[in-house]
Design a protein around this motif. Structure first.
Motif, mmCIF file in Angstrom:
data_model
loop_
_atom_site.group_PDB
_atom_site.id
_atom_site.type_symbol
_atom_site.label_atom_id
_atom_site.label_comp_id
_atom_site.label_asym_id
_atom_site.label_seq_id
_atom_site.Cartn_x
_atom_site.Cartn_y
_atom_site.Cartn_z
ATOM 1 N N GLY A 107 4.681 -12.831 38.627
ATOM 2 C CA GLY A 107 3.801 -11.766 38.144
ATOM 3 C C GLY A 107 2.760 -11.388 39.192
ATOM 4 N N GLY A 108 2.747 -12.131 40.300
ATOM 5 C CA GLY A 108 1.767 -11.869 41.365
ATOM 6 C C GLY A 108 2.254 -10.786 42.310
ATOM 7 N N ARG A 109 1.326 -10.200 43.053
ATOM 8 C CA ARG A 109 1.637 -9.042 43.886
ATOM 9 C C ARG A 109 1.326 -9.299 45.358
ATOM 10 N NH1 ARG A 109 -0.661 -2.846 42.976
ATOM 11 N NH2 ARG A 109 1.102 -1.838 44.017
ATOM 12 N N LEU A 110 2.206 -8.811 46.197
ATOM 13 C CA LEU A 110 1.970 -8.815 47.654
ATOM 14 C C LEU A 110 1.612 -7.402 48.091
ATOM 15 C CD1 LEU A 110 2.286 -9.864 50.628
ATOM 16 C CD2 LEU A 110 4.692 -9.202 50.453
ATOM 17 N N LEU A 111 0.549 -7.281 48.893
ATOM 18 C CA LEU A 111 0.209 -5.991 49.498
ATOM 19 C C LEU A 111 0.048 -6.175 51.000
ATOM 20 C CD1 LEU A 111 -2.402 -4.569 46.956
ATOM 21 C CD2 LEU A 111 -0.133 -3.635 47.437
ATOM 22 N N VAL A 112 0.758 -5.366 51.743
ATOM 23 C CA VAL A 112 0.723 -5.467 53.205
ATOM 24 C C VAL A 112 0.203 -4.149 53.770
ATOM 25 C CG1 VAL A 112 2.057 -5.912 55.304
ATOM 26 C CG2 VAL A 112 2.805 -6.902 53.121
ATOM 27 N N LEU A 113 -0.931 -4.219 54.470
ATOM 28 C CA LEU A 113 -1.431 -3.038 55.188
ATOM 29 C C LEU A 113 -1.087 -3.245 56.662
ATOM 30 C CD1 LEU A 113 -3.223 -0.493 55.644
ATOM 31 C CD2 LEU A 113 -5.212 -1.997 55.542
ATOM 32 N N GLU A 114 -0.377 -2.306 57.229
ATOM 33 C CA GLU A 114 0.017 -2.483 58.633
ATOM 34 C C GLU A 114 0.145 -1.122 59.311
ATOM 35 O OE1 GLU A 114 -0.057 -3.732 61.573
ATOM 36 O OE2 GLU A 114 0.610 -5.667 60.766
ATOM 37 N N PHE A 115 -0.092 -1.102 60.612
ATOM 38 C CA PHE A 115 0.209 0.100 61.377
ATOM 39 C C PHE A 115 1.690 0.394 61.204
ATOM 40 C CE2 PHE A 115 -3.517 -1.407 63.812
ATOM 41 C CZ PHE A 115 -4.295 -0.267 63.664
ATOM 42 N N SER A 116 2.023 1.676 61.177
ATOM 43 C CA SER A 116 3.422 1.983 60.911
ATOM 44 C C SER A 116 3.894 3.106 61.833
ATOM 45 C CB SER A 116 3.577 2.303 59.421
ATOM 46 O OG SER A 116 4.897 2.110 59.037
ATOM 47 N N HIS A 117 4.764 3.971 61.331
ATOM 48 C CA HIS A 117 5.381 4.966 62.215
ATOM 49 C C HIS A 117 5.066 6.366 61.707
ATOM 50 C CE1 HIS A 117 7.516 1.968 64.630
ATOM 51 N NE2 HIS A 117 7.441 1.271 63.511
ATOM 52 N N VAL A 118 4.454 7.161 62.598
ATOM 53 C CA VAL A 118 3.981 8.497 62.234
ATOM 54 C C VAL A 118 5.173 9.404 61.948
ATOM 55 C CG1 VAL A 118 2.737 10.513 63.096
ATOM 56 C CG2 VAL A 118 1.895 8.205 63.597
ATOM 57 N N ASP A 119 5.100 10.134 60.830
ATOM 58 C CA ASP A 119 6.217 10.995 60.468
ATOM 59 C C ASP A 119 5.803 12.465 60.379
ATOM 60 O OD1 ASP A 119 4.669 10.955 58.251
ATOM 61 O OD2 ASP A 119 6.241 10.371 56.838
ATOM 62 N N VAL A 120 4.735 12.819 61.107
ATOM 63 C CA VAL A 120 4.260 14.204 61.088
ATOM 64 C C VAL A 120 4.401 14.781 62.490
ATOM 65 C CG1 VAL A 120 2.255 15.674 60.651
ATOM 66 C CG2 VAL A 120 2.612 13.614 59.265
ATOM 67 N N PRO A 121 5.185 15.895 62.646
ATOM 68 C CA PRO A 121 5.365 16.477 63.976
ATOM 69 C C PRO A 121 4.009 16.821 64.596
ATOM 70 C CG PRO A 121 6.696 17.632 62.320
ATOM 71 C CD PRO A 121 5.842 16.656 61.586
ATOM 72 N N MET A 122 3.899 16.694 65.886
ATOM 73 C CA MET A 122 2.664 16.917 66.654
ATOM 74 C C MET A 122 1.697 15.740 66.537
ATOM 75 S SD MET A 122 3.030 19.484 68.414
ATOM 76 C CE MET A 122 1.418 19.595 69.175
ATOM 77 N N LEU A 123 1.459 15.249 65.294
ATOM 78 C CA LEU A 123 0.573 14.086 65.164
ATOM 79 C C LEU A 123 1.181 12.917 65.935
ATOM 80 C CD1 LEU A 123 -1.950 12.763 63.905
ATOM 81 C CD2 LEU A 123 -0.570 12.142 61.915
#
Ligand SMILES: C[S@@+](CC[C@H](N)C(=O)[O-])C[C@H]1O[C@@H](n2cnc3c(N)ncnc32)[C@H](O)[C@@H]1O
Length: 260
Positions: free
Chosen positions: A172-188
């Motif tokens: 019933g417990g939850r894992l939350l992972v905040l991490e740098f990821s991969h940009v999916d916006v053109p130009m950005l």
């Protein structure tokens, strides 16, 4: 150094330090050197390099966790919790029964965290433990939630760490992972590349006296699995209802999974 055929599948993702291939057995030591070097300036550099965005992302993580406001017991493990930013946000957001254990492999980062927790008067609700995410020094099913912010990509065997997070979570417990990821916006994505590869190492050189740790930072972000692939790894560790949400066009992401 062993040749590539000696690396098992679980280490393949991480058998590098930045873009430099290395023996996975050496990787954690190199990562530890990075954090020992930057510990005292870590918070300042975080603000400088993310333009303060890391604060909003961490607030988002804690809002998603939504610790109970009542006095009920809610035990959170903040893994790779470093200087304590996320742990302090969690106990401030929760009621009196919310407590957090910061677990980190770096004594230098923990020492900065310890001073901050003391200065904030939160020692009764936050404890600090030295430990490796791949072999957690905690009993099975001992936490209601596990958070890890900007930590998982530093771990050599991500699958081992995910299995450990699953083990220490109660059903019933939850894992939350905040991490740098991969940009999916053109130009950005182009702007972000320019900023990452040109500006960040220079900022590191100017503000912390060395560009090398910050080159590692940028390169380790690029090698981390894309959003969907990481969600699959979370599922592979046994978590259910795994999903993710991009932050700031995918510069970072919050992944979530439940131990059912
Ligand atoms: C980028 S910092 C993040 C600190 C903090 N969570 C935050 O968001 O400000 C990464 C942290 O991961 C820790 N770390 C790296 N490898 C680890 C491992 N195998 N087990 C536990 N912590 C680890 C480092 O010591 C460092 O404190």
């Amino acid at each position: 150094m062993p040749n590539e055929s000696e690396f098992d599948e679980s280490t393949e993702l991480s058998a590098s330090f930045g873009f430099r291939p290395i023996d996975p057995r050496q990787r954690q030591g190199l990562v530890n050197e990075v954090f020992a070097t930057v510990a005292e300036r870590y918070d300042l550099m975080n603000d400088l390099m993310s333009g303060g965005l890391h604060r909003l992302w961490k607030d988002d993580l804690v809002t998603t966790l939504n610790p109970p406001k009542r006095a009920e017991i809610f035990r959170v493990l903040d893994l790779a919790g470093g200087t304590g930013d996320v742990a302090m946000r969690i106990v401030r957001a929760g009621g009196d029964g919310t407590s957090t254990v910061i677990c980190d492999i770096s004594p230098e980062m923990l020492e900065v965290g310890r001073r901050k927790v003391e200065a904030a008067g939160l020692t009764d609700r936050i404890s600090l433990v030295e430990g490796n995410a791949e072999a957690l020094p905690f009993a099975d099913r001992s936490f209601d939630a596990v958070t890890i912010a900007f930590g998982i990509r530093n771990v050599t065997h991500i699958d081992k760490a995910l299995a450990e997070m699953y083990r220490v979570l109660r059903p019933g417990g939850r894992l939350l992972v905040l991490e740098f990821s991969h940009v999916d916006v053109p130009m950005l994505d182009r702007l972000y590349d320019l900023f990452s590869f040109e500006a960040i190492p220079r900022l590191g050189q100017l503000a912390a006296g060395s560009s090398e740790p910050y080159r590692y930072l940028v390169e380790s972000i690029r090698r981390f699995p894309k959003q969907e692939a990481f969600a699959d790894m979370i599922r592979g560790a046994g978590f259910e209802r795994a999903h993710y949400r991009n932050l700031t066009g995918g510069i970072a992401a919050i992944h979530s999974g439940w131990r059912i």
